[in-house]
Design a protein around this motif. Sequence first.
Motif, PDB file in Angstrom:
ATOM      1  N   ASP A 103       1.409   9.520   6.844  1.00  0.00           N
ATOM      2  CA  ASP A 103       2.739   9.627   6.242  1.00  0.00           C
ATOM      3  C   ASP A 103       3.589   8.389   6.451  1.00  0.00           C
ATOM      4  O   ASP A 103       4.398   8.016   5.592  1.00  0.00           O
ATOM      5  N   TYR A 161       3.034   5.405   6.253  1.00  0.00           N
ATOM      6  CA  TYR A 161       2.772   4.297   5.324  1.00  0.00           C
ATOM      7  C   TYR A 161       3.465   4.510   3.976  1.00  0.00           C
ATOM      8  O   TYR A 161       3.354   3.669   3.079  1.00  0.00           O
ATOM      9  N   SER A 162       4.168   5.630   3.837  1.00  0.00           N
ATOM     10  CA  SER A 162       4.842   5.946   2.576  1.00  0.00           C
ATOM     11  C   SER A 162       6.323   5.581   2.652  1.00  0.00           C
ATOM     12  O   SER A 162       6.986   5.855   3.657  1.00  0.00           O
ATOM     13  N   TRP A 163       6.822   4.993   1.562  1.00  0.00           N
ATOM     14  CA  TRP A 163       8.225   4.583   1.479  1.00  0.00           C
ATOM     15  C   TRP A 163       8.859   5.165   0.219  1.00  0.00           C
ATOM     16  O   TRP A 163       8.175   5.434  -0.766  1.00  0.00           O
ATOM     17  N   ARG A 165      11.500   4.981   5.096  1.00  0.00           N
ATOM     18  CA  ARG A 165      10.095   5.222   5.433  1.00  0.00           C
ATOM     19  C   ARG A 165       9.908   6.722   5.670  1.00  0.00           C
ATOM     20  O   ARG A 165      10.663   7.343   6.428  1.00  0.00           O
ATOM     21  N   GLN A 166       8.935   7.308   4.999  1.00  0.00           N
ATOM     22  CA  GLN A 166       8.652   8.724   5.210  1.00  0.00           C
ATOM     23  C   GLN A 166       7.903   8.869   6.526  1.00  0.00           C
ATOM     24  O   GLN A 166       6.710   8.609   6.609  1.00  0.00           O
ATOM     25  N   ASP A 202       8.256   6.346  -5.243  1.00  0.00           N
ATOM     26  CA  ASP A 202       7.381   6.445  -4.082  1.00  0.00           C
ATOM     27  C   ASP A 202       6.443   5.248  -4.034  1.00  0.00           C
ATOM     28  O   ASP A 202       5.746   4.953  -5.012  1.00  0.00           O
ATOM     29  N   LYS A 218       3.471   3.402  -1.473  1.00  0.00           N
ATOM     30  CA  LYS A 218       2.656   3.584  -0.268  1.00  0.00           C
ATOM     31  C   LYS A 218       1.887   2.315   0.052  1.00  0.00           C
ATOM     32  O   LYS A 218       1.300   1.689  -0.837  1.00  0.00           O
ATOM     33  N   ASP A 271      -1.237   0.580   1.603  1.00  0.00           N
ATOM     34  CA  ASP A 271      -2.624   0.915   1.955  1.00  0.00           C
ATOM     35  C   ASP A 271      -2.912   0.389   3.362  1.00  0.00           C
ATOM     36  O   ASP A 271      -2.788  -0.815   3.620  1.00  0.00           O
ATOM     37  N   SER A 272      -3.270   1.291   4.259  1.00  0.00           N
ATOM     38  CA  SER A 272      -3.486   0.897   5.656  1.00  0.00           C
ATOM     39  C   SER A 272      -4.650  -0.063   5.818  1.00  0.00           C
ATOM     40  O   SER A 272      -4.746  -0.781   6.820  1.00  0.00           O
ATOM     41  N   PRO A 279       1.155  -2.879  -1.134  1.00  0.00           N
ATOM     42  CA  PRO A 279       2.006  -1.765  -1.556  1.00  0.00           C
ATOM     43  C   PRO A 279       1.609  -1.264  -2.948  1.00  0.00           C
ATOM     44  O   PRO A 279       1.383  -2.055  -3.867  1.00  0.00           O
TER      45      PRO A 279
END
Length: 418
Positions: A221, A223-225, A244-245, A289, A291, A293-294, A299
Amino acid sequence: MVSSTPRPELMPVLLGTDVGTYSCARMFHEAFGCRSVTVSGQSRGSISYSSIIDNVYVGEGGTLDDELMVSTLLKIADTDRTPILMPFMDRDVDLVLRHRETLTEAGYIIPLASTEIVERASDKAVLNSLCESLGLPTITTVDIDLSDPDASWQELLQPITFPAVIKPKDGGMAFGRLRFAGQKKVYSAASADDALAILSAIANAGFTGSMLVQDMVVGDDTYSWIASGYVDAAGTVTAVAMGRQVLGLHQSSFIGNAGIIHVTDRPDLREIASQVVTSLGLRGFFSIDIKIDSRTGEPHVLDVNPRWGRGSYFTAVGGVNLARAMVADFVDGVALSPRVGTREGIYAFVPPLAILRWVRDRALRTHLLRLMIRRPPVHPLSYRRDPNIKRFAYRYAADANQLRALISSYPTPSDTAF
């Protein structure tokens, strides 16, 4: 903070009953001291017992009846106040767009872009093409038309690298009306077989539209904005904030909504959101939204909602009032200078100490705990100018329910957030 010049003549008319609806009423009240009217088909704790909201009940299922909804809205507009119509769900946006001319003639101010632009912004396939044209990272996506024979679906899935995400191409009325076992807003599929089973279940439920299957952007979570803001008639983003979520809501009907948001600016992601909004020609409210990527650090823009987002009150935590930006534009015809939410804080619809369980990044967890000490988290339903013991009791009961639901649906954080 309440405006030094109250505007009791303003009448926000809100289609909904959830926390996003109350948050919008709160933001209008903070800015102008005005009361809102909600139109609902059910009783809901988020708006019940509120001194800043008058609710009009249309009966169970009434919000799905166009004729009933339009006649109700026309009656509400028959007043000396200025009605501002605010839809929050895709199906309500569809309703307003279908009857926009009638509602506008009745005096409603409708802060939505044109039907064509709203449809483009809501189309996830269009979004992918737009990102490609802007030089932004894109996600491998295939469009599965469920009205086509299922024998063709497996071949269409060939470009996808699993795990994948499955979601409706258009999340409006047709998909929103579905009711079947295992129904979700967004699905995850570990393999092609999983994807085919999900698509078959949706098709068997009677949906004949299109579903998008996309490569998953991996990351938990955090990693989500979210970028939420307002675009005025000239195309200028006059209000925007980033968050940032920290923790999302993982119940099947709430996937994609935030439970805890760390309000902090990210200029690079804010610029991406501005590029997308400008390229779409969007006007009015938006929620985007993004996100990270880890695996790659890139983005990806996942969704554009051309309306007020459920968690948009986080912008007020950052120091930006979206209602003020809209009224200046649509009601007063005033061009505001752009304002960015730079005040760091925490928006929490679930108990904020949940970060101890669900935030794996130790440095982030420590930072958030220290931030909570400096500035208490803001719960959108806890408004000191709307005190009522039943409201506060509902808020704490809702907190406990959300926590139990999270433990049940998402007991431990995962690399995919599923």
